[in-house]
Design a protein around this motif. Sequence first.
Motif, short mmCIF file in Angstrom:
data_model
loop_
_atom_site.label_atom_id
_atom_site.label_comp_id
_atom_site.label_asym_id
_atom_site.label_seq_id
_atom_site.Cartn_x
_atom_site.Cartn_y
_atom_site.Cartn_z
N ALA A 12 78.08 66.87 -11.40
CA ALA A 12 79.10 65.91 -10.98
C ALA A 12 80.09 65.54 -12.09
O ALA A 12 80.99 64.74 -11.87
N GLN A 13 79.88 66.10 -13.29
CA GLN A 13 80.77 65.86 -14.43
C GLN A 13 80.92 64.37 -14.73
O GLN A 13 82.02 63.83 -14.82
N LEU A 14 79.77 63.71 -14.89
CA LEU A 14 79.78 62.26 -15.05
C LEU A 14 80.05 61.78 -16.47
O LEU A 14 80.20 60.58 -16.70
N SER A 15 80.14 62.70 -17.43
CA SER A 15 80.35 62.27 -18.82
C SER A 15 81.69 61.56 -19.02
O SER A 15 81.86 60.81 -19.98
N SER A 16 82.63 61.78 -18.11
CA SER A 16 83.95 61.12 -18.23
C SER A 16 84.05 59.83 -17.43
O SER A 16 85.10 59.19 -17.41
N VAL A 17 82.97 59.43 -16.77
CA VAL A 17 82.98 58.21 -15.96
C VAL A 17 82.54 57.03 -16.82
O VAL A 17 81.63 57.16 -17.65
N ASP A 18 83.17 55.87 -16.63
CA ASP A 18 82.81 54.65 -17.34
C ASP A 18 81.32 54.36 -17.08
O ASP A 18 80.92 54.15 -15.94
N PRO A 19 80.48 54.34 -18.12
CA PRO A 19 79.04 54.13 -17.91
C PRO A 19 78.70 52.79 -17.27
O PRO A 19 77.64 52.63 -16.67
N ARG A 20 79.63 51.82 -17.37
CA ARG A 20 79.41 50.52 -16.74
C ARG A 20 79.59 50.57 -15.24
O ARG A 20 79.25 49.61 -14.53
N ARG A 21 80.13 51.70 -14.74
CA ARG A 21 80.36 51.85 -13.32
C ARG A 21 79.41 52.88 -12.69
O ARG A 21 79.65 53.37 -11.59
N SER A 64 79.74 49.24 -1.25
CA SER A 64 80.09 47.84 -1.46
C SER A 64 80.89 47.61 -2.74
O SER A 64 81.34 46.49 -2.98
N GLY A 65 81.03 48.64 -3.58
CA GLY A 65 81.82 48.50 -4.79
C GLY A 65 81.08 47.95 -5.99
O GLY A 65 81.69 47.65 -7.02
N VAL A 66 79.76 47.81 -5.87
CA VAL A 66 78.97 47.33 -7.02
C VAL A 66 79.10 48.31 -8.18
O VAL A 66 79.20 47.92 -9.34
N VAL A 67 79.06 49.61 -7.86
CA VAL A 67 79.31 50.67 -8.84
C VAL A 67 80.21 51.72 -8.17
O VAL A 67 80.34 51.74 -6.95
N ASP A 68 80.80 52.58 -8.97
CA ASP A 68 81.62 53.66 -8.41
C ASP A 68 80.79 54.90 -8.13
O ASP A 68 81.12 55.68 -7.23
N VAL A 69 79.77 55.10 -8.93
CA VAL A 69 78.89 56.26 -8.82
C VAL A 69 77.45 55.77 -8.87
O VAL A 69 77.13 54.86 -9.65
N CYS A 70 76.57 56.37 -8.08
CA CYS A 70 75.16 56.01 -8.17
C CYS A 70 74.30 57.25 -8.02
O CYS A 70 74.56 58.09 -7.16
N ILE A 77 87.04 58.86 -6.85
CA ILE A 77 86.85 60.07 -7.65
C ILE A 77 88.16 60.43 -8.35
O ILE A 77 89.17 60.70 -7.70
N LYS A 78 88.15 60.41 -9.68
CA LYS A 78 89.33 60.71 -10.47
C LYS A 78 89.22 62.04 -11.22
O LYS A 78 90.20 62.50 -11.81
N ARG A 79 88.03 62.63 -11.23
CA ARG A 79 87.82 63.85 -11.99
C ARG A 79 88.35 65.04 -11.18
O ARG A 79 87.88 65.28 -10.06
N PRO A 80 89.32 65.79 -11.73
CA PRO A 80 90.03 66.79 -10.92
C PRO A 80 89.19 67.96 -10.44
O PRO A 80 89.50 68.56 -9.41
N ASN A 81 88.13 68.32 -11.15
CA ASN A 81 87.38 69.53 -10.79
C ASN A 81 86.11 69.26 -9.98
O ASN A 81 85.32 70.17 -9.75
N VAL A 82 85.90 68.01 -9.58
CA VAL A 82 84.72 67.68 -8.78
C VAL A 82 84.91 68.20 -7.35
O VAL A 82 85.93 67.95 -6.71
N LYS A 83 83.90 68.93 -6.87
CA LYS A 83 83.94 69.47 -5.51
C LYS A 83 82.76 68.90 -4.71
O LYS A 83 81.63 69.36 -4.88
N PRO A 84 83.01 67.92 -3.86
CA PRO A 84 81.91 67.32 -3.09
C PRO A 84 81.21 68.33 -2.20
O PRO A 84 81.82 69.27 -1.68
N TYR A 85 79.91 68.14 -2.05
CA TYR A 85 79.11 69.02 -1.20
C TYR A 85 79.24 68.62 0.27
O TYR A 85 79.54 69.44 1.13
N VAL A 86 78.92 67.35 0.57
CA VAL A 86 78.91 66.85 1.94
C VAL A 86 79.31 65.38 1.94
O VAL A 86 79.37 64.74 0.90
#
Length: 409
Positions: A92-101, A180-186, A249-258
Amino acid sequence: MKNLSRPEILVTGMGAASSVGVGRAALLDALLSGRSNFSVLSRPGRQFGTSFIGAEISDIDSLASLPERQLRIMSLSTKVALAVVDEAWRDAQLSSVDPRRIGLIIGGSNLQQRELVQTYTRYARAPAFVRPSYSTTYLDTDICAVCTEYFGIQGVAFSLGAASASGLMAVIQAATLVESGVVDVCIAVGALTDISYWECIALRALGAMGEHGSFTQPSQACRPFDRMAAGFIFGECSGALVVERADMIKRPNVKPYVRLSGWGISVDGTRSPKPSVDGEVRAIEQAMGRAELASQMIDYVNPHGSGSPLGDAVEIQALKRCQLDGARINATKGILGHSLCAAGVIETIATILQITASQLHPCVNLEDPIDPGLGWVRERAERRTIRNALKLSFGFGGFNTAICLSRQL
């Protein structure tokens, strides 16, 4: 029509480990070929003058790229959780996501029973020499703590338990937090349930766990929905799913599965391990209702399908009451075994892999179905375009969960 008032929840990363191999690619290959890895359980603490069968992950210490000093004080469940989260994180290329989110949910409770039995045995005559780290590592939350430290996660994190429905419950809770917006990614993790001979003995006495019996090979004993089934066969597994809102989702190369289009939860109000048709139906109807899917729109069902004669029969009744007779059905536990707390996550990953590959894996050992009228995928993998799938997971104590997964067009 899709409910535009709700944000789209997408699966953007997956990590898997099981007895058939480590990683998504190994899992899909084994599923489509119907390849399993059952044998007599050999991990220390699994036998006590017994010969329980199951499926175990090999080469555990190579899974996590950590210093030996750290690995020595980690449980089996923790090491495998790190490995599957690492694969999902990179996917999911999460290294560029704010860890607080970023959030993390560990699905499972009482996960490290074999590890605890081993500790009690080792230090029974010298308790003063128990290592200080045991004060934290005996807790299931240590798995959560190790993962948050290793990956720098600073949003919400916790563990939850719902027996064998824990994994799918974690996926549902992750989706709820993101929606609910508590986090952006879980990240939802189905943690490896490391059972000891104590649990094996008790589950066998209950009649829930099957055995080798008259079969010539251990692989023949795991038989979901077959008339010769005599209980579930244990299998070590762990999986991690990354869910996030499409609009975040702001990461340009992320390709969702479903798309995770709907989910449902119900409880039966009982302590009994016996399943309830009504409870299962409520969870299924909630999931399809939230997803706005009629029964004829469900192309494929990945059931709980443990191999318990009672559980399988009740689940078939629930599917029929929900008019899902026309959907294609297979049982992933026939290949991987029942991973208990991790089952809901690893089998959701199996469902997603089949959706993206447009292929369904065979029902291994389904020679005489208890209900031949359903849409079983039989001896060989089957090519099939799957638009909408339903995944079910149930647990002792009346926990019923269901999710709908929809193909990204």
